[in-house]
Enzyme design. Structure first.
Site, PDB file in Angstrom:
ATOM      1  N   ASP A  27       6.815  28.457  13.293  1.00  0.00           N
ATOM      2  CA  ASP A  27       6.324  28.898  14.794  1.00  0.00           C
ATOM      3  C   ASP A  27       4.980  28.079  15.240  1.00  0.00           C
ATOM      4  O   ASP A  27       4.661  28.035  16.430  1.00  0.00           O
ATOM      5  CB  ASP A  27       6.120  30.450  15.050  1.00  0.00           C
ATOM      6  CG  ASP A  27       5.397  31.060  13.854  1.00  0.00           C
ATOM      7  OD1 ASP A  27       4.802  30.061  12.868  1.00  0.00           O
ATOM      8  OD2 ASP A  27       4.996  32.197  13.672  1.00  0.00           O
ATOM      9  N   HIS A  28       4.146  27.617  14.217  1.00  0.00           N
ATOM     10  CA  HIS A  28       2.761  27.402  14.655  1.00  0.00           C
ATOM     11  C   HIS A  28       2.901  25.709  14.908  1.00  0.00           C
ATOM     12  O   HIS A  28       1.772  25.497  15.441  1.00  0.00           O
ATOM     13  CB  HIS A  28       1.752  27.606  13.625  1.00  0.00           C
ATOM     14  CG  HIS A  28       1.369  28.980  13.367  1.00  0.00           C
ATOM     15  ND1 HIS A  28       2.176  30.028  12.919  1.00  0.00           N
ATOM     16  CD2 HIS A  28      -0.034  29.333  13.689  1.00  0.00           C
ATOM     17  CE1 HIS A  28       1.241  31.148  13.150  1.00  0.00           C
ATOM     18  NE2 HIS A  28       0.157  31.088  13.293  1.00  0.00           N
ATOM     19  N   ASP A  64      -0.847  35.351   7.293  1.00  0.00           N
ATOM     20  CA  ASP A  64      -1.051  35.139   8.578  1.00  0.00           C
ATOM     21  C   ASP A  64      -1.800  36.559   8.905  1.00  0.00           C
ATOM     22  O   ASP A  64      -1.488  37.824   8.700  1.00  0.00           O
ATOM     23  CB  ASP A  64      -0.028  35.323   9.770  1.00  0.00           C
ATOM     24  CG  ASP A  64      -0.552  34.724  11.136  1.00  0.00           C
ATOM     25  OD1 ASP A  64      -0.489  33.594  11.480  1.00  0.00           O
ATOM     26  OD2 ASP A  64      -0.902  35.674  11.605  1.00  0.00           O
ATOM     27  N   ARG A 123      -6.605  36.366  20.610  1.00  0.00           N
ATOM     28  CA  ARG A 123      -7.852  35.806  20.343  1.00  0.00           C
ATOM     29  C   ARG A 123      -8.317  34.623  21.274  1.00  0.00           C
ATOM     30  O   ARG A 123      -7.346  34.191  22.054  1.00  0.00           O
ATOM     31  CB  ARG A 123      -7.798  35.002  19.205  1.00  0.00           C
ATOM     32  CG  ARG A 123      -7.678  35.656  17.897  1.00  0.00           C
ATOM     33  CD  ARG A 123      -7.979  35.049  16.629  1.00  0.00           C
ATOM     34  NE  ARG A 123      -7.714  36.159  15.379  1.00  0.00           N
ATOM     35  CZ  ARG A 123      -7.281  35.976  14.298  1.00  0.00           C
ATOM     36  NH1 ARG A 123      -6.792  34.738  13.954  1.00  0.00           N
ATOM     37  NH2 ARG A 123      -7.274  36.807  13.552  1.00  0.00           N
ATOM     38  N   SER A 127      -8.846  34.187  11.121  1.00  0.00           N
ATOM     39  CA  SER A 127      -7.323  33.752  10.577  1.00  0.00           C
ATOM     40  C   SER A 127      -7.451  33.971   9.086  1.00  0.00           C
ATOM     41  O   SER A 127      -8.437  34.126   8.461  1.00  0.00           O
ATOM     42  CB  SER A 127      -7.119  32.356  10.865  1.00  0.00           C
ATOM     43  OG  SER A 127      -6.285  31.919   9.686  1.00  0.00           O
ATOM     44  N   ARG A 146      -6.048  31.912   7.056  1.00  0.00           N
ATOM     45  CA  ARG A 146      -5.764  30.513   6.744  1.00  0.00           C
ATOM     46  C   ARG A 146      -7.050  30.390   5.382  1.00  0.00           C
ATOM     47  O   ARG A 146      -7.963  30.420   5.454  1.00  0.00           O
ATOM     48  CB  ARG A 146      -6.213  29.228   7.599  1.00  0.00           C
ATOM     49  CG  ARG A 146      -7.228  29.260   8.167  1.00  0.00           C
ATOM     50  CD  ARG A 146      -7.341  28.321   9.535  1.00  0.00           C
ATOM     51  NE  ARG A 146      -6.689  29.063  10.505  1.00  0.00           N
ATOM     52  CZ  ARG A 146      -7.315  29.074  11.703  1.00  0.00           C
ATOM     53  NH1 ARG A 146      -8.402  28.270  12.208  1.00  0.00           N
ATOM     54  NH2 ARG A 146      -6.820  29.586  12.781  1.00  0.00           N
TER      55      ARG A 146
HETATM   56  C1  MIC Z   1      -4.212  32.660  14.249  1.00  0.00           C
HETATM   57  O1  MIC Z   1      -3.796  33.602  14.961  1.00  0.00           O
HETATM   58  O2  MIC Z   1      -5.324  32.481  14.162  1.00  0.00           O
HETATM   59  C2  MIC Z   1      -3.287  32.229  13.409  1.00  0.00           C
HETATM   60  C3  MIC Z   1      -2.986  30.833  13.562  1.00  0.00           C
HETATM   61  O3  MIC Z   1      -1.936  32.901  13.255  1.00  0.00           O
HETATM   62  C4  MIC Z   1      -3.811  32.418  11.722  1.00  0.00           C
HETATM   63  C5  MIC Z   1      -2.976  31.784  10.835  1.00  0.00           C
HETATM   64  C6  MIC Z   1      -3.232  30.393  10.554  1.00  0.00           C
HETATM   65  O4  MIC Z   1      -4.531  29.770  10.736  1.00  0.00           O
HETATM   66  O5  MIC Z   1      -2.451  29.492  10.199  1.00  0.00           O
HETATM   67  C7  MIC Z   1      -3.752  33.836  11.440  1.00  0.00           C
HETATM   68  O6  MIC Z   1      -4.308  34.513  12.178  1.00  0.00           O
HETATM   69  O7  MIC Z   1      -4.004  33.958  10.255  1.00  0.00           O
HETATM   70 FE1  SF4 Z   2       1.006  32.633  16.521  1.00  0.00          FE
HETATM   71 FE2  SF4 Z   2      -1.293  33.734  15.562  1.00  0.00          FE
HETATM   72 FE3  SF4 Z   2      -1.085  33.421  18.047  1.00  0.00          FE
HETATM   73 FE4  SF4 Z   2       0.435  35.182  16.846  1.00  0.00          FE
HETATM   74  S1  SF4 Z   2      -1.888  35.023  17.140  1.00  0.00           S
HETATM   75  S2  SF4 Z   2       1.188  33.806  18.540  1.00  0.00           S
HETATM   76  S3  SF4 Z   2       0.789  34.361  15.059  1.00  0.00           S
HETATM   77  S4  SF4 Z   2      -1.130  31.798  16.655  1.00  0.00           S
END
Ligand code: MIC
Ligand code: SF4
Length: 757
Positions: free
Chosen positions: A95-96, A160, A450, A645, A647
């Site tokens: 999805d990312h 995640d 976010r 995140s 990550r």
């Molecule tokens: C996000 O919402 O910041 C993400 C992208 O979903 C991350 C995961 C990532 O960095 O791949 C998260 O929230 O963990």
């Molecule tokens: Fe994707 Fe993270 Fe955004 Fe949810 S918050 S849509 S998992 S990037």
């Protein structure tokens, strides 16, 4: 029938005995959180009650979920664990990596071309190790987990931070780094410090313009981005029961934004309805049989102060719609105050784009309520002033809203429907081509979670405000940030003053959910012939070399890499957006290490002094210069370092480049664990003011690292350029097994050693 129903039944079968034993052990009624935690102990029973915020506890989660951007590193590590198959049900969701630009089908086609190597890799590893795989464009991980896998009373982890979304269906669902996921996939325990408990009592009832999103926007206002750290938030009260299950999901989802370990709600009829609507009557029936164990004891909710570490009360009947932002999700403004506050802060009032959807807010309820506003545009002869986009969370939701004519309604206001993927929520929004870095100052509103700088479109000058899908839609129609739909009118194309009626929608689709191709691929029953391919020349994927343990003897005279000032989230440490493409290639992605962190000595980003030659340069290059000389280095940071995140790249990259220690005022939970897992030192100032002692040319001596032990602070000597020095104490939260990860070079090295033995 639900996926993995037998596993769910087993969780329920042992509940009665485990909950009674815990109640006896603790000697008082239990919160829901305690019931779930005590029913998922690795050792199965405890001999003493765990101390909240103190004891590390081993848990046995029921399942694991990974998304494409983090799964690559998680699965590259899992391949080293020496196991033929995952030990608990696991899924991978693509999805990312899908960039939003023209609309779903063109964008998906492009993503399949540009990222096919990664999707193929994830598909083949999933197939080989018994992991369920969701194709690109099928879904956003958390929406599909809620629709298919989450169950009341269950425990899951996911790579995640918004894994916590599943709390909407009464789970304890926690976001972790890939290395934690590897532990559970490899059949080992998952360790978590026993959390503190925050109770949120919801009284009254939502109505009119107010939505579940406003509950969490208010909670963020109260708790701030770090107020939930180390805690699980449990919601209860009549207001909780009257809300939809997906609304509860939204609230839990954004619990990540207050740093909470996770959030959850007790089982109720909204969850029963949702389970049945999503084809899981079997789970609803099984849950109903153990209903009393799937919510907190009545004594707890009657007298919450006696059971929770902190209690917050919110009256839903009095709650106003909010917009939070810009640049941080906890800066809350009630809509009635927006005109005044926006003016004071000089926020651009014209709204360029309204974006709804994402994993946080793309339920049928959200979309149908937003559509009821879009419908009024033609009915009242209005013109939508801002651009408008929708990112559905799953193919099931997308297909159903299309069938029910809701997409047509949005089409009529000129909306773009993006793929069922993260897109603009994670910087995968091609809004400016290659001109994002100096894009114009502008305002957008979205229903995501976010809103850190550059998060949506890569433009540091975009001010993003977070609100409910219905408020975002109303504001997009009006085109103004200070439009308050509760009181303000709009002038329509005939010059008449009109008012938007309150949003109305359906909790669940009246004609049921439908989908043609959900995008799910089951793993092979016999995987012996499945090969996993990684091209050694690939720029996107790189097999991992195990990290070598940090040589304690060389932790003397090590230079400062950067002293970060202010907010330093995982987006600052390892940026997403264009860099997402390198998430499977450690050496390539390491070129973004800390490029977003603000250097305390010059207030610039990606501009650090190389102590070897006195020149200033990019942070990753400076660090590579130290590495070349065989020197470790240290990173210094402020409060809540690593917020955001899950990550683990934010830990693996500095580790790969030779940073040995990160010393900060405080850490965000997942990031601190990620650093430990990768065999680094995660340290906090014993005296916060010592942050001010750190100077640009400092060298650090670790005096007593050879005596690294649980609960024992470490001593550092800082040698300044003028010949003076300071001796400071630093704290750490390593227990004995975490120290063994440090000694072995990483947690994975420990697993590997154990599987080989
Ligand atoms: C996000 O919402 O910041 C993400 C992208 O979903 C991350 C995961 C990532 O960095 O791949 C998260 O929230 O963990
Ligand atoms: Fe994707 Fe993270 Fe955004 Fe949810 S918050 S849509 S998992 S990037």
């Amino acid at each position: 029938m639900a996926f993995d129903f037998e596993m769910i039944q087993q969780v329920y079968d042992r509940m009665e005995a485990n909950v009674s034993a815990a109640r006896k052990l603790i000697g008082r009624p239990l919160t829901l959180t305690e019931k779930i935690l005590y029913n998922h102990l690795w050792e199965n029973s405890a001999s003493e009650p765990f101390k909240r915020g103190v004891d590390y506890v081993d848990f046995a989660p029921d399942r694991v979920a990974c998304q494409d951007a983090t799964a690559q590193m998680a699965l590259l590590q899992f391949m080293h664990a020496g196991k033929p198959k995952v030990a608990v049900p696991t899924t991978v969701h693509c999805d990312h990596l899908i960039q939003a630009k023209q609309g779903a089908s063109a964008d998906l086609k492009r993503a399949n071309e540009t990222s096919n190597e990664v999707f193929d890799f994830l598909g083949s590893v999933s197939n080989k190790y018994g992991i369920g795989f969701w194709n690109p464009g099928a879904c956003i991980i958390h929406q599909v987990v809620l629709e298919n896998y989450a169950f009341p009373g269950g425990m899951m982890i996911g790579t995640d931070s918004h894994t916590v979304n599943a709390g909407g269906l009464g789970m304890i669902a926690v976001g972790v780094g890939g290395a934690d996921a590897v532990d559970v996939m490899a059949g080992m325990a998952w360790e978590l410090k026993f959390p503190k408990l925050i109770g949120v009592k919801l009284t009254g009832k939502l109505s009119g313009w107010t939505a579940p999103k406003d509950v969490i926007l208010k909670v963020a206002d109260i708790l701030t981005v770090k107020g939930g750290t180390g805690a699980i938030i449990e919601y209860f009260g009549e207001g909780a029961i009257s809300m939809s299950c997906t609304g509860k999901g939204t609230i839990c989802n954004m619990g990540a934004e207050v740093g909470a370990t996770t959030s959850t709600f007790g089982y109720d009829e909204s969850m029963d309805r949702y389970l049945r609507a999503t084809g899981r009557a079997d789970v609803a029936d099984a849950a109903n049989k153990v209903k009393a164990h799937l919510t907190g004891d009545p004594e707890v909710y009657a007298n919450p102060e006696a059971y929770f570490d902190q209690v917050i009360e919110i009256d839903l009947s009095a709650l106003e719609p909010h917009l939070n932002g810009p640049f941080t999700p906890d800066l809350a403004t009630p809509i009635s105050k927006m005109a005044e506050i926006a003016k004071k802060n000089d926020w651009p009032l014209q709204v360029e784009v309204g974006l709804i959807g994402s994993c946080t807010n793309s339920s049928y309820e959200d979309i149908s309520r937003a559509a009821s506003l879009a419908k009024q545009v033609s009915e009242k002869n209005l013109k939508t002033k801002s651009k408008f986009t929708i990112t559905p969370g799953s193919e099931q939701v997308r297909y159903t809203i299309e069938r029910d004519g809701l997409i047509d309604t949005f089409d009529r206001i000129g909306a773009t429907v993006f793929a069922n993927a993260c897109g603009p929520c994670i910087g995968m929004w091609d809004r400016y081509g290659d001109k994002a870095a100096d894009g114009p100052r502008n305002t957008i509103v979205h229903s995501f979670n976010r809103n850190f700088a550059k998060r949506a479109d890569g433009n540091p000058n975009t001010l993003a405000f977070v609100g409910s899908p219905e408020l975002v839609t109303a504001i997009a129609i009006a085109g103004r940030l200070d439009f308050n739909p509760l009181t303000d009118t709009l002038i329509n194309e005939d010059g008449e003053e009109v008012r938007l009626d309150e949003p109305r929608g359906y909790e669940l689709p009246p004609e049921g959910f439908a989908v043609e191709d959900s995008g799910y691929v089951a793993p092979a029953a016999d995987a012996s012939q499945v090969a996993v391919k990684v091209d050694p020349e690939s720029q996107r994927l790189q097999l991992l070399d195990p990290f070598v343990a940090i040589d304690v003897a060389k932790m003397k005279n090590i230079p400062l890499l950067i002293k970060a000032q202010g907010k330093c989230t995982t987006d600052h440490i390892s940026m997403a957006g264009p860099w997402l493409r390198y998430r499977g290639h450690l050496d390539n992605i390491a070129n973004n290490t800390l490029i977003g962190a603000v250097n305390a000595f010059n207030e610039k980003t990606n501009f650090a002094k190389n102590q070897l030659n006195g020149e200033y340069g990019a942070v990753p290059e400076t660090q590579r210069a130290y590495k070349k000389e065989g020197l470790y280095s240290i990173v210094v940071g402020d409060h809540n370092y690593g917020e955001g995140s899950s990550r683990e790249h934010a830990a693996m990259q500095p580790r790969h480049l030779g940073v040995a220690a990160v010393l900060v005022k405080s850490f965000a939970r997942i990031h601190e664990t990620n650093l430990k897992k990768q065999g680094m030192l995660a340290l906090t100032f014993a005296n916060e003011a010592d942050y001010d002692l750190i100077q640009e040319d400092d060298r650090f001596d670790f005096i007593d690292l050879d005596q690294f032990a649980p609960g024992k602070p470490l001593t550092l000597v800082l040698s300044h350029r003028d010949g003076s020095s300071d001796r400071i104490q630093v704290n750490h939260s390593y227990n004995a097994s975490q120290i063994s990860w440090f000694n072995a070079g990483s947690a994975l090295n420990v697993i590997k050693r154990e599987s080989a033995a």
